[in-house]
Write a protein that holds these residues in place. Structure first.
Motif, PDB file in Angstrom:
ATOM      1  N   LEU A   8       0.879  -1.322   0.229  1.00  0.00           N
ATOM      2  CA  LEU A   8       0.021  -0.087  -0.038  1.00  0.00           C
ATOM      3  C   LEU A   8       0.940   1.194   0.021  1.00  0.00           C
ATOM      4  CD1 LEU A   8      -3.021   0.909   0.151  1.00  0.00           C
ATOM      5  CD2 LEU A   8      -2.635   0.950   2.879  1.00  0.00           C
ATOM      6  N   GLY A   9       1.961   1.141   0.791  1.00  0.00           N
ATOM      7  CA  GLY A   9       2.842   2.355   0.514  1.00  0.00           C
ATOM      8  C   GLY A   9       3.361   2.640  -0.728  1.00  0.00           C
ATOM      9  N   VAL A  10       3.841   1.657  -1.341  1.00  0.00           N
ATOM     10  CA  VAL A  10       4.357   1.889  -2.854  1.00  0.00           C
ATOM     11  C   VAL A  10       2.911   2.570  -3.487  1.00  0.00           C
ATOM     12  CG1 VAL A  10       5.065   0.591  -5.018  1.00  0.00           C
ATOM     13  CG2 VAL A  10       5.849  -0.047  -2.705  1.00  0.00           C
ATOM     14  N   VAL A  11       1.883   2.016  -3.516  1.00  0.00           N
ATOM     15  CA  VAL A  11       0.700   2.327  -4.264  1.00  0.00           C
ATOM     16  C   VAL A  11       0.423   4.021  -4.135  1.00  0.00           C
ATOM     17  CG1 VAL A  11      -1.814   2.233  -4.518  1.00  0.00           C
ATOM     18  CG2 VAL A  11      -0.532   0.137  -4.254  1.00  0.00           C
ATOM     19  N   ALA A  70       8.177   5.903   0.790  1.00  0.00           N
ATOM     20  CA  ALA A  70       7.447   4.526   0.623  1.00  0.00           C
ATOM     21  C   ALA A  70       7.783   3.718  -0.399  1.00  0.00           C
ATOM     22  CB  ALA A  70       5.877   4.820   0.674  1.00  0.00           C
ATOM     23  N   ARG A  71       8.349   4.165  -1.379  1.00  0.00           N
ATOM     24  CA  ARG A  71       8.863   3.404  -2.638  1.00  0.00           C
ATOM     25  C   ARG A  71       9.958   2.425  -2.028  1.00  0.00           C
ATOM     26  NH1 ARG A  71      13.764   5.819  -3.252  1.00  0.00           N
ATOM     27  NH2 ARG A  71      13.816   7.955  -2.359  1.00  0.00           N
ATOM     28  N   LEU A  72      10.623   2.748  -0.978  1.00  0.00           N
ATOM     29  CA  LEU A  72      11.687   1.973  -0.427  1.00  0.00           C
ATOM     30  C   LEU A  72      11.263   0.673   0.250  1.00  0.00           C
ATOM     31  CD1 LEU A  72      13.994   4.556   1.126  1.00  0.00           C
ATOM     32  CD2 LEU A  72      14.255   3.306  -0.924  1.00  0.00           C
ATOM     33  N   GLY A 132      24.924   7.624 -11.722  1.00  0.00           N
ATOM     34  CA  GLY A 132      24.535   8.564 -10.794  1.00  0.00           C
ATOM     35  C   GLY A 132      23.789   8.377  -9.411  1.00  0.00           C
ATOM     36  N   PRO A 133      22.548   8.028  -9.395  1.00  0.00           N
ATOM     37  CA  PRO A 133      21.705   7.901  -8.313  1.00  0.00           C
ATOM     38  C   PRO A 133      22.348   6.570  -7.286  1.00  0.00           C
ATOM     39  CG  PRO A 133      20.328   7.568 -10.239  1.00  0.00           C
ATOM     40  CD  PRO A 133      21.697   7.234 -10.598  1.00  0.00           C
ATOM     41  N   VAL A 134      21.831   6.777  -6.160  1.00  0.00           N
ATOM     42  CA  VAL A 134      22.252   5.673  -4.918  1.00  0.00           C
ATOM     43  C   VAL A 134      21.610   4.649  -5.570  1.00  0.00           C
ATOM     44  CG1 VAL A 134      22.713   7.365  -3.245  1.00  0.00           C
ATOM     45  CG2 VAL A 134      20.335   6.389  -3.420  1.00  0.00           C
ATOM     46  N   LEU A 135      22.336   3.292  -5.086  1.00  0.00           N
ATOM     47  CA  LEU A 135      22.043   1.896  -5.176  1.00  0.00           C
ATOM     48  C   LEU A 135      20.397   1.856  -4.961  1.00  0.00           C
ATOM     49  CD1 LEU A 135      22.639  -0.858  -6.357  1.00  0.00           C
ATOM     50  CD2 LEU A 135      23.333  -1.298  -3.892  1.00  0.00           C
ATOM     51  N   PRO A 136      19.706   2.246  -3.717  1.00  0.00           N
ATOM     52  CA  PRO A 136      18.354   1.929  -3.722  1.00  0.00           C
ATOM     53  C   PRO A 136      17.108   2.721  -4.696  1.00  0.00           C
ATOM     54  CG  PRO A 136      18.976   2.539  -1.508  1.00  0.00           C
ATOM     55  CD  PRO A 136      20.107   2.781  -2.567  1.00  0.00           C
ATOM     56  N   ALA A 174       9.906   7.215  11.170  1.00  0.00           N
ATOM     57  CA  ALA A 174      10.562   8.525  11.275  1.00  0.00           C
ATOM     58  C   ALA A 174      11.498   8.815  10.621  1.00  0.00           C
ATOM     59  CB  ALA A 174      11.066   8.726  12.860  1.00  0.00           C
ATOM     60  N   LEU A 175      12.404   7.985  10.260  1.00  0.00           N
ATOM     61  CA  LEU A 175      13.525   8.315   9.430  1.00  0.00           C
ATOM     62  C   LEU A 175      12.976   8.187   7.858  1.00  0.00           C
ATOM     63  CD1 LEU A 175      15.884   5.186  10.406  1.00  0.00           C
ATOM     64  CD2 LEU A 175      16.456   7.810  10.727  1.00  0.00           C
ATOM     65  N   MET A 176      11.984   7.753   7.541  1.00  0.00           N
ATOM     66  CA  MET A 176      11.375   7.911   6.321  1.00  0.00           C
ATOM     67  C   MET A 176      10.640   9.480   6.283  1.00  0.00           C
ATOM     68  SD  MET A 176       9.600   4.100   5.743  1.00  0.00           S
ATOM     69  CE  MET A 176       8.699   4.547   4.107  1.00  0.00           C
ATOM     70  N   GLN A 177       9.941   9.692   7.453  1.00  0.00           N
ATOM     71  CA  GLN A 177       9.410  11.283   7.327  1.00  0.00           C
ATOM     72  C   GLN A 177      10.493  12.027   7.379  1.00  0.00           C
ATOM     73  OE1 GLN A 177       6.278  12.060   7.118  1.00  0.00           O
ATOM     74  NE2 GLN A 177       7.085  14.300   7.436  1.00  0.00           N
ATOM     75  N   LEU A 178      11.587  11.852   8.064  1.00  0.00           N
ATOM     76  CA  LEU A 178      12.547  13.010   7.997  1.00  0.00           C
ATOM     77  C   LEU A 178      13.433  13.126   6.796  1.00  0.00           C
ATOM     78  CD1 LEU A 178      13.955  12.369  11.852  1.00  0.00           C
ATOM     79  CD2 LEU A 178      12.449  14.426  11.034  1.00  0.00           C
TER      80      LEU A 178
END
Length: 383
Positions: free
Chosen positions: A28-31, A51-53, A198-202, A250-254
């Protein structure tokens, strides 16, 4: 019996309900991440932007669960049966949705819907069909069904599973060594990916997305063997699950670095598995949550095709521009439709397709070990 032959006195239970139930919320987060690119709702979207992570959480979870199912005891892995089971797990829903996309693309000109030239091409269709679209460098996305890139990465990990198994069984009494190797591999592949792309691995997806799963799958294996050593009390298990969940959110929100969030996803998964070990039942063990978790794979795969059809239909009927923003009512209606479609695909396509493929490709003689795996191999498994 030697310590190497019996690496732990505290195995996990066969069924890990919390890891099944949580899959729905990850999907649901990805959606919602994809929805928030289209809506007019207020807020900076910190949590939803990350949330894509959830895909990375799925990759770690996959290593964890496949270790739970296939890397117990000293019996050698039957690779043919393993691949047959994995193929049956992922392919029915994937093929159904991909063929539906093909039908929509072929029907679009007849319905007066214009498609960008070359956007849906035979080469990308073949790569998506064979689940190899994320194996090589690319400059464009394989748009037949965007989320299927992660299936391509999963299929790569399945094919490489004997190598993972050999390393895992050799080091299962030293889980911190496995986790350290996963960290080293992640850091090295991240450096290579940033240097080349260019981008990071994730952020690797269609272009060499397989590099993203390689260390994360291994991370899940190490976490599994680490968790086998611990038997926390119910109280400690609940507190750990709350703490790791709160920290991850919290890490995602920050908006911290994606790589830190991936690292934090490991303790989150382990803490949920330890809930099952401590026999703690939460809302994640409710039958509704378990069904939603089992249908999360279909939800993950079908939400982009429905979003595409919905927006094209709205534009055709209303004359709105292609970049129009969606309101709360429209988003809610589309989400309800998507959830219903995912449930239907799970019940009428995914389950029977999986059963038929397993009967067709599976062993012809009775095997109690394989029978047990067949019962429990989908518990908590993302794909």
């Amino acid at each position: 019996m030697s310590d190497r032959a019996s690496p732990t006195r505290f195995p996990f239970p066969d069924v890990l309900d919390p890891l099944t139930g949580v899959r729905f919320f990850l999907a649901l987060g990805v959606v919602l991440f994809h929805y928030q690119l289209q809506w007019t709702l207020p807020g900076d979207g910190g949590l939803l932007n990350r949330a894509r992570l959830a895909v990375d959480v799925f990759f770690i979870l996959s290593g964890f669960i496949l270790t739970h199912v296939y890397l117990q005891g000293d019996r050698a892995l039957n690779y043919r049966r393993f691949l047959a089971a994995r193929f049956a797990r992922i392919y029915p829903a994937h093929l159904f949705i991909l063929l539906a996309m093909l039908g929509l693309v072929l029907a679009a000109p007849l319905l007066g819907v214009g498609l960008e030239p070359g956007r849906f091409n035979p080469t990308d269709f073949a790569a998506t069909l064979l689940l190899v679209q994320a194996w090589l460098p690319r400059e464009t996305l394989a748009l037949w069904n965007g989320p299927a890139w992660s299936l391509s990465a999963e299929w790569f990990a399945y094919l490489a599973f004997p190598a993972y198994a050999a390393l895992a069984l050799r080091l299962r009494t030293r889980p911190w060594v496995i986790i350290s190797l996963a960290v080293i591999a992640f850091v090295a592949l991240d450096a290579v990916y940033r240097a080349q792309f260019g981008p990071v691995l994730p952020r690797a997806e269609d272009s060499m997305g397989i590099l993203r799963i390689v260390p994360e799958f291994l991370y899940g294996i190490g976490l599994y063997y680490l968790g086998q050593r611990w038997t926390p009390s119910a109280r400690v298990s609940v507190m750990s699950a709350l703490a790791t969940t709160g920290a991850l959110l919290a890490l995602m929100q920050l908006g911290v670095d994606d790589r830190i969030i991936v690292a934090a996803a490991g303790p989150f998964i382990l803490s949920l598995a330890l809930l099952a070990k401590a026999r703690v039942r939460t809302f994640l063990s409710h039958p509704v949550a378990l069904f939603a978790g089992e249908a999360s794979f279909a939800l993950y795969l079908v939400h982009i095709p429905i979003l595409m059809v919905w927006r094209n239909g709205a534009q055709a009927l209303s004359g709105w521009p292609g970049d129009y923003r969606m309101g709360v009512g429209e988003l809610a209606a589309m989400l309800v439709l998507t959830l219903a479609a995912a449930a239907a695909i799970h019940v009428f396509v995914e389950r029977p397709g999986r059963r038929l493929l397993r009967e067709w490709m599976g062993p012809q003689r009775a095997d109690p070990i394989e029978a047990k795996r067949s019962v429990h191999s989908d518990q908590g498994e993302p794909f």
